[in-house]
Design a protein around this motif. Structure first.
Motif, PDB file in Angstrom:
ATOM      1  N   ALA A 150       0.832  -1.201   0.000  1.00 13.88           N
ATOM      2  CA  ALA A 150       0.000   0.000   0.000  1.00 13.88           C
ATOM      3  C   ALA A 150       0.872   1.259   0.000  1.00 13.88           C
ATOM      4  CB  ALA A 150      -0.921  -0.003   1.219  1.00 13.88           C
ATOM      5  N   LEU A 151       1.949   1.239   0.781  1.00  9.40           N
ATOM      6  CA  LEU A 151       2.887   2.373   0.779  1.00  9.40           C
ATOM      7  C   LEU A 151       3.551   2.518  -0.583  1.00  9.40           C
ATOM      8  CD1 LEU A 151       4.563   1.946   4.289  1.00  9.40           C
ATOM      9  CD2 LEU A 151       2.981   3.756   3.579  1.00  9.40           C
ATOM     10  N   ALA A 152       3.872   1.398  -1.215  1.00  9.63           N
ATOM     11  CA  ALA A 152       4.457   1.455  -2.560  1.00  9.63           C
ATOM     12  C   ALA A 152       3.487   2.105  -3.538  1.00  9.63           C
ATOM     13  CB  ALA A 152       4.829   0.055  -3.029  1.00  9.63           C
ATOM     14  N   GLY A 153       2.188   1.768  -3.412  1.00  9.74           N
ATOM     15  CA  GLY A 153       1.187   2.384  -4.278  1.00  9.74           C
ATOM     16  C   GLY A 153       1.075   3.877  -4.053  1.00  9.74           C
ATOM     17  N   MET A 154       1.132   4.300  -2.795  1.00  8.31           N
ATOM     18  CA  MET A 154       1.117   5.734  -2.505  1.00  8.31           C
ATOM     19  C   MET A 154       2.354   6.408  -3.091  1.00  8.31           C
ATOM     20  SD  MET A 154      -0.249   5.899   1.442  1.00  8.31           S
ATOM     21  CE  MET A 154      -0.046   7.690   1.455  1.00  8.31           C
ATOM     22  N   GLY A 155       3.510   5.750  -2.962  1.00  7.85           N
ATOM     23  CA  GLY A 155       4.730   6.318  -3.528  1.00  7.85           C
ATOM     24  C   GLY A 155       4.630   6.498  -5.027  1.00  7.85           C
ATOM     25  N   TRP A 156       4.099   5.478  -5.718  1.00  9.51           N
ATOM     26  CA  TRP A 156       3.961   5.591  -7.168  1.00  9.51           C
ATOM     27  C   TRP A 156       2.934   6.652  -7.544  1.00  9.51           C
ATOM     28  CZ3 TRP A 156       6.640   4.778 -11.226  1.00  9.51           C
ATOM     29  CH2 TRP A 156       6.035   4.832 -12.480  1.00  9.51           C
TER      30      TRP A 156
END
Length: 282
Positions: A150-156
């Protein structure tokens, strides 16, 4: 139509990253941390060489969106790799791009971008397809990897939003990769390394140099025209494309549930992304 085709090519590059990661890490050719590091360094080197070749120098493209781009890319790369230690590739892709959808639609509201009802309806249809795919895997998912993805998705999502203001997309992408190296490598060294084999290294290099570096540069080119809302919806097609790539390259043949979800996801993306006049033209 040109924008639609360029968007489709970019989404195919994004899906290829999931397939390459699954191929390398899932089959034990390379560790998750090593894949992320080699991917980042390969992308940084290739992009820097392209800028030097085309521009004659690595000129600073400006500070607009730079911090958000670098931090977003770093969070995405690290979270993406670590999350796949506990998630299968399909579930990871669904969580990632679902979170990207939320982040980019939030960005559209914050920046005052108009989001018509048809685009909301298309997004809802596409999300329904993703829910259909994810339904069998809802129970027993480890919370740590889910949070990391989920954090990776926010980063992207932040990385994509920052790219809309890029005046030189290629240089901006190169600098994002270069400035992410000193952020990601120390963390990776602290987590420890395993020695990858030649196949794992090759897969990570292709992911970094081609499907990440080139794909992200193209993404920055089309983002100003695409807009945050349509960009968020278009990325919902990536899990479907990744599953198709896995079926062809990894002999993971999807079943009937997958094809039903594919109709919903791709239909929703087309409905939300194509210009209204192309849908009503007789």
């Amino acid at each position: 139509m040109r924008l639609f085709l360029l968007t489709a090519l970019t989404m195919a590059a994004f899906a290829a990253n999931s397939v390459l990661n699954r191929w390398g890490v899932g089959r034990g050719y390379i560790g998750a941390v090593e894949f992320a590091c080699i991917r980042l360094v390969a992308g940084a080197l290739v992009l820097a060489m392209l800028v030097l070749w085309q521009r004659g120098g690595l000129a600073w493209p400006g500070v607009t969106g730079r911090l958000a781009g670098v931090l977003g890319l770093s969070v995405y790369l690290v979270g993406f790799s670590l999350a796949y230690l506990g998630l299968d590739a399909g579930t990871g892709a669904l969580v990632l791009f679902g979170m990207v959808q939320v982040t980019m639609f939030a960005g559209a509201f914050v920046t005052g971008e108009a989001v018509p009802a048809r685009r909301w309806a298309g997004a809802g249809l596409a999300l329904g397809g993703l829910a259909l795919i994810a339904a069998p895997a809802e129970a027993g998912l480890p919370p740590g990897p889910l949070l990391l993805m989920a954090l990776a998705g926010m980063g992207w999502g932040f990385y994509s939003l920052a790219g809309r203001g890029a005046t030189d997309p290629l240089a901006a992408t190169a600098w994002n990769f270069l400035l992410s190296v000193p952020l990601v490598l120390p963390l990776a060294v602290g987590l420890g390394f395993d020695r990858p084999d030649a196949t794992g290294i090759a897969l990570a290099v292709v992911s970094g140099a081609v499907t990440s570096g080139m794909g992200y540069a193209l993404w920055y080119v089309i983002l100003p025209t695409l807009g945050a809302a349509r960009a968020g919806v278009a990325q919902l097609s990536v899990p479907i494309l990744a599953a198709l790539g896995g079926a062809v390259l990894l002999t993971e043949v999807p079943g009937l549930r997958f094809w039903a979800a594919a109709v919903l996801v791709l239909g929703g993306v087309a409905w939300a992304s194509l210009p209204y006049r192309s849908l009503t033209r007789r």
